[in-house]
Design a protein around this motif. Sequence first.
Motif, short mmCIF file in Angstrom:
data_model
loop_
_atom_site.label_atom_id
_atom_site.label_comp_id
_atom_site.label_asym_id
_atom_site.label_seq_id
_atom_site.Cartn_x
_atom_site.Cartn_y
_atom_site.Cartn_z
N ILE A 72 0.85 -1.20 0.00
CA ILE A 72 0.00 0.00 0.00
C ILE A 72 0.89 1.24 0.00
O ILE A 72 1.80 1.37 0.80
CB ILE A 72 -0.92 0.01 1.23
CG1 ILE A 72 -1.89 -1.18 1.18
CG2 ILE A 72 -1.70 1.32 1.31
CD1 ILE A 72 -2.75 -1.33 2.42
N VAL A 73 0.59 2.18 -0.91
CA VAL A 73 1.36 3.42 -0.99
C VAL A 73 0.41 4.60 -1.17
O VAL A 73 -0.76 4.43 -1.52
CB VAL A 73 2.37 3.39 -2.16
CG1 VAL A 73 3.45 2.36 -1.92
CG2 VAL A 73 1.65 3.12 -3.48
N ARG A 74 0.93 5.79 -0.96
CA ARG A 74 0.18 7.02 -1.13
C ARG A 74 0.67 7.74 -2.37
O ARG A 74 1.89 7.89 -2.57
CB ARG A 74 0.37 7.92 0.10
CG ARG A 74 -0.52 9.15 0.12
CD ARG A 74 -0.27 9.98 1.37
NE ARG A 74 1.03 10.65 1.32
CZ ARG A 74 1.97 10.51 2.22
NH1 ARG A 74 1.80 9.69 3.24
NH2 ARG A 74 3.12 11.16 2.12
N VAL A 75 -0.24 8.17 -3.21
CA VAL A 75 0.16 8.96 -4.39
C VAL A 75 -0.24 10.42 -4.25
O VAL A 75 0.20 11.27 -5.00
CB VAL A 75 -0.45 8.37 -5.69
CG1 VAL A 75 0.07 6.97 -5.93
CG2 VAL A 75 -1.97 8.37 -5.64
N GLY A 76 -1.10 10.71 -3.24
CA GLY A 76 -1.47 12.09 -2.97
C GLY A 76 -0.54 12.72 -1.95
O GLY A 76 0.52 12.19 -1.63
N ASP A 77 -0.98 13.85 -1.40
CA ASP A 77 -0.13 14.59 -0.48
C ASP A 77 -0.17 14.07 0.95
O ASP A 77 0.81 14.17 1.68
CB ASP A 77 -0.52 16.07 -0.49
CG ASP A 77 -0.24 16.73 -1.84
OD1 ASP A 77 0.69 16.28 -2.53
OD2 ASP A 77 -0.98 17.67 -2.20
N SER A 78 -1.33 13.55 1.38
CA SER A 78 -1.44 13.16 2.78
C SER A 78 -2.57 12.15 2.94
O SER A 78 -3.22 11.75 1.98
CB SER A 78 -1.71 14.39 3.66
OG SER A 78 -2.94 15.00 3.27
N GLY A 79 -2.79 11.78 4.20
CA GLY A 79 -3.90 10.87 4.50
C GLY A 79 -3.42 9.50 4.89
O GLY A 79 -2.23 9.16 4.77
N GLY A 80 -4.37 8.70 5.37
CA GLY A 80 -4.02 7.38 5.84
C GLY A 80 -5.05 6.34 5.47
O GLY A 80 -6.02 6.61 4.75
N VAL A 81 -4.83 5.14 5.99
CA VAL A 81 -5.65 3.98 5.66
C VAL A 81 -5.89 3.17 6.94
O VAL A 81 -5.00 3.01 7.76
CB VAL A 81 -4.93 3.07 4.62
CG1 VAL A 81 -5.70 1.77 4.41
CG2 VAL A 81 -4.75 3.80 3.31
#
Length: 214
Positions: A72-81
């Motif tokens: 799992i990776v982030r492509v946006g600026d912020s946030g979580g899962v």
Amino acid sequence: MQLNALSKIAAAALLLGGLAAQTVAQTVVLNTFDADTSYLTGWPNPLRFGEDVAVAFELDSAASIQSILTSIVRVGDSGGVTLGVIARDGALPGSLNWLHSTHVEPTSVDAFVHNTLVSPTGWALNAGSYWLVAVADAGFDGQWQSATDAGPAPYAVSTSTGVWKTVDSEFTGMPGARITVTSAVPEPSTYGLMLAGGLLVAAAARRNARRQQG
């Protein structure tokens, strides 16, 4: 009378010693990665608010989850899962009644290293069927990448309307996940100790029965 009491004490000690003589075994119950987890070429499954991803796994016996490695990776600026486990009662997930869950903030995609590692505490599960589910926060923009290009891929995704469906494309591999569990396994000597304790208890019971008859 004294001999009988000593026999019972010895038997209890052997039984307790046998139960304590256990080792902790580590087992991988789900692994959709290749040997090299640092370079993944699989399909990127979108992971956004309302678009969840679930991967099925099985436990043959009661165990505790030691670690969960995902791509799992982030492509946006912020946030979580929210990453967690629910019971699997059918071909697709139902309501998200978490058995265990935690909140993670994946790293951004700045290389082909897609490893979000979770080392939970107290995630004990009985033998059975489960889903490993990832639910994105509002505003989160990311992906749960397949670990290989190989298919078919028997996992589940939810659409923006919240309806789950099975991904069965032959060109899409399963999302990268590796679940390691621990379980208590009796050492071989344990069985001998427990047998010896049981024999002592039985012998004491027979002696006591003969005394009462006499």
